[in-house]
Design an enzyme around this catalytic site. Sequence first.
Site, PDB file in Angstrom:
ATOM      1  N   HIS A  75      -3.747   7.485   1.151  1.00  0.00           N
ATOM      2  CA  HIS A  75      -4.341   6.165   0.936  1.00  0.00           C
ATOM      3  C   HIS A  75      -5.811   6.336   0.606  1.00  0.00           C
ATOM      4  O   HIS A  75      -6.455   7.263   1.117  1.00  0.00           O
ATOM      5  CB  HIS A  75      -4.177   5.290   2.189  1.00  0.00           C
ATOM      6  CG  HIS A  75      -4.366   3.844   1.908  1.00  0.00           C
ATOM      7  ND1 HIS A  75      -5.602   3.248   1.915  1.00  0.00           N
ATOM      8  CD2 HIS A  75      -3.466   2.881   1.560  1.00  0.00           C
ATOM      9  CE1 HIS A  75      -5.455   1.979   1.592  1.00  0.00           C
ATOM     10  NE2 HIS A  75      -4.176   1.723   1.371  1.00  0.00           N
ATOM     11  N   GLU A 102       3.946   1.744   2.027  1.00  0.00           N
ATOM     12  CA  GLU A 102       5.090   1.770   1.121  1.00  0.00           C
ATOM     13  C   GLU A 102       6.246   2.570   1.697  1.00  0.00           C
ATOM     14  O   GLU A 102       7.398   2.366   1.331  1.00  0.00           O
ATOM     15  CB  GLU A 102       4.691   2.354  -0.244  1.00  0.00           C
ATOM     16  CG  GLU A 102       3.492   1.703  -0.883  1.00  0.00           C
ATOM     17  CD  GLU A 102       3.720   0.254  -1.261  1.00  0.00           C
ATOM     18  OE1 GLU A 102       4.744  -0.320  -0.846  1.00  0.00           O
ATOM     19  OE2 GLU A 102       2.877  -0.309  -1.956  1.00  0.00           O
TER      20      GLU A 102
END
Length: 360
Positions: A249, A304
């Site tokens: 991320h 996700e």
Amino acid sequence: MKELNPGLEGVVVAETRLSLIDGERGQLWIGGLPVEQLAEEPFEAACGLLLDGALPTTSRLAWLRAGLGRGRLAAYAALEALRGALSADDPMNALMASVALLKLPQQDATERALALTGAMAVLAAAHGRLRAGDEVPIPDPAADHAADLLRLLGAEGGEAGARALGRYLSTVCDHGMNASTFTARTVASTGVDTASAVVAALAALKGPLHGGAPGPVLDMLDAIGEPVRAERWVRNELAAGRRIMGMGHRVYRARDPRAAALEGALSLLPRSAGRLALARAVEQAADTVLRERHPSRPLCANVEFSTAVLLEALAIPRGAFTSVFACGRVVGWCAHIEEQRRSGRLIRPAARYVGPILAA
Ligand code: COA
């Protein structure tokens, strides 16, 4: 010469009351509320938090529910006119094309946000329904938004499924200055209408580095098949120069807090157990191998990863995952668009010119 910052990391372009991320500690607050707490609230409450700035009272909650219901019904009534737009092959292209054609309330920003958020559920579901040659079910304006979205999608899970999808929508409703939100704010800063800014945000969300990752996460789980094969598969993938989807991320240096919130949602669904065990094994293997390769850059599971397992457990078709993500995030985009409008400042950064200067 001014410093070059191609990914805009750490560049502050706006003040916001909508969400706060502590990437080092892996914490997220939405409208001041820890995401773990907001995840327990129905999506209507998350809408109220973002649009009103506070969790709604019981009567306000009913008003928000009615606004979303009207949005779903209005989109349903417009389906005939949107048929061409919805016939695009790619579900996100269909969503962009149909949102661009929506007629939204002009005067009141909250009503507009609810109309668009309500409509998104119908449009996201209609694409798959129409392509399969099915009728789009009539929305139930009295239902919870998540329950109606689940039904419109033809997905499974009954009441527990609706609660799990509601948790998902509340969890992903906003997330700082991510690429699609920044896009929405940039486009809104030009003075354009809300639907146009949301179309631009949808285009940003579609990319595999943003909201397009959950489908590939499931492809990865399918390819791995069994927990014992996870580590070798991850090593081969990295050796081939590919990224592990659902890992890493831009902001988090710890596990994405939304992953835990979604695991809570997953625990409501009995049929997810085997897949969750495989997902955990893959996450652990990816964590170990990525730690070896990047000892000073934590690359942990992002939202996700669990999104993929959750939406699959609800029997939502893989192709619709990013559209369903948009169904939750759209209310955050709308709130950011209004914040940007109030700031009144056109977003217009600079670039360093590295081309030639030709003689006149
Ligand atoms: N798998 C393998 N390596 C990864 C990786 C991943 N998922 N994410 C980052 N890396 C590596 C990069 O290749 C880079 O290596 P290098 O220094 O040897 O070149 C290093 O880690 C730093 O990555 P960087 O490109 O600076 O990270 P970023 O902040 O730009 O990227 C993402 C953030 C989300 C785009 C990235 O982690 C990624 O592509 N993840 C997979 C897609 C995904 O899950 N997207 C959903 C995001 S919510």
